[in-house]
Design a protein around this motif. Structure first.
Motif, PDB file in Angstrom:
ATOM      1  N   SER A  74       0.807  -1.219   0.000  1.00 28.10           N
ATOM      2  CA  SER A  74       0.000   0.000   0.000  1.00 28.10           C
ATOM      3  C   SER A  74       0.843   1.272   0.000  1.00 28.10           C
ATOM      4  CB  SER A  74      -0.944   0.011   1.205  1.00 28.10           C
ATOM      5  OG  SER A  74      -0.200  -0.030   2.405  1.00 28.10           O
ATOM      6  N   SER A  77       2.870   3.494  -5.309  1.00 29.48           N
ATOM      7  CA  SER A  77       2.039   3.837  -6.458  1.00 29.48           C
ATOM      8  C   SER A  77       2.293   2.771  -7.513  1.00 29.48           C
ATOM      9  CB  SER A  77       2.439   5.201  -7.016  1.00 29.48           C
ATOM     10  OG  SER A  77       2.327   6.204  -6.035  1.00 29.48           O
ATOM     11  N   THR A 135      -2.929   5.554  -7.536  1.00 25.21           N
ATOM     12  CA  THR A 135      -2.255   6.014  -6.334  1.00 25.21           C
ATOM     13  C   THR A 135      -2.295   4.953  -5.238  1.00 25.21           C
ATOM     14  OG1 THR A 135      -4.311   7.124  -5.714  1.00 25.21           O
ATOM     15  CG2 THR A 135      -2.623   8.449  -6.814  1.00 25.21           C
ATOM     16  N   SER A 147      -3.621   4.598  -2.315  1.00 26.47           N
ATOM     17  CA  SER A 147      -4.900   4.193  -1.720  1.00 26.47           C
ATOM     18  C   SER A 147      -5.915   3.747  -2.753  1.00 26.47           C
ATOM     19  CB  SER A 147      -5.485   5.362  -0.940  1.00 26.47           C
ATOM     20  OG  SER A 147      -5.844   6.409  -1.830  1.00 26.47           O
ATOM     21  N   GLY A 199      -7.315   5.960  -4.671  1.00 24.78           N
ATOM     22  CA  GLY A 199      -8.255   7.058  -4.794  1.00 24.78           C
ATOM     23  C   GLY A 199      -8.183   7.816  -6.093  1.00 24.78           C
ATOM     24  N   ASN A 200      -7.039   7.755  -6.745  1.00 22.88           N
ATOM     25  CA  ASN A 200      -6.875   8.440  -8.032  1.00 22.88           C
ATOM     26  C   ASN A 200      -6.306   7.491  -9.072  1.00 22.88           C
ATOM     27  OD1 ASN A 200      -7.599  11.333  -7.561  1.00 22.88           O
ATOM     28  ND2 ASN A 200      -6.036  11.111  -5.986  1.00 22.88           N
ATOM     29  N   THR A 201      -6.830   7.601 -10.286  1.00 25.31           N
ATOM     30  CA  THR A 201      -6.345   6.800 -11.397  1.00 25.31           C
ATOM     31  C   THR A 201      -6.060   7.710 -12.594  1.00 25.31           C
ATOM     32  OG1 THR A 201      -8.613   6.362 -12.134  1.00 25.31           O
ATOM     33  CG2 THR A 201      -7.598   4.724 -10.690  1.00 25.31           C
ATOM     34  N   SER A 210      -7.248  -0.892 -11.133  1.00 24.09           N
ATOM     35  CA  SER A 210      -7.744  -0.957  -9.765  1.00 24.09           C
ATOM     36  C   SER A 210      -6.720  -1.713  -8.925  1.00 24.09           C
ATOM     37  CB  SER A 210      -9.115  -1.637  -9.697  1.00 24.09           C
ATOM     38  OG  SER A 210      -9.030  -2.968 -10.164  1.00 24.09           O
TER      39      SER A 210
END
Length: 127
Positions: free
Chosen positions: A30, A33, A52, A54, A56-58, A71
């Motif tokens: 975790s 990136s 990212t 977590s 949260g961003n792709t 994912s």
């Protein structure tokens, strides 16, 4: 240090789908990136997608936006690349990569920002 192993590649017809997986050996998955790159014969390695730490961003290359989805599941130390509506130009060896950096939408596109790489998995889209 992370060791990455990709799977899920293969031969698929135009318009078909594949899901690539990349499993990392790192105990702190975790904290990385993650990105996917690809390299077609005679061409340079190119950015495909990144996510990212977590999830949260792709980020996506324009050529795959709307067709591919990246994912991750940090409980399984795995990142995925769902590829739909595949085209012959998607044919390439696909590589998973891990970065210790906090990547932005710009910096995630550069291979030099990733310290660890998998061995690659072949994706062939036939017409």
């Amino acid at each position: 240090q992370a060791q990455l192993v990709e799977s899920g590649g293969g031969l698929v017809q135009v318009g078909g789908s594949l899901r690539l997986s990349c499993t990392a050996s790192a105990r702190t998955f975790s904290s990385y990136s993650m990105g996917w790159f690809r390299q077609a014969p005679g061409k340079e390695r190119e950015f495909v997608a990144a996510i990212t730490r977590s999830g949260g961003n792709t980020y996506y290359a324009d050529s795959v936006k709307g067709r591919f989805t990246i994912s991750r599941d940090n409980t399984k130390n795995t990142v995925y690349l769902q590829m739909n509506s595949l085209k012959p130009e998607d044919t390439a060896v696909y590589y998973c990569a891990a970065s210790v950096l906090i990547l932005s939408g710009g910096s995630c596109r550069y291979a030099r920002n990733y310290a660890y790489w998998g061995q690659g998995t072949q994706v062939t889209v036939s017409s």
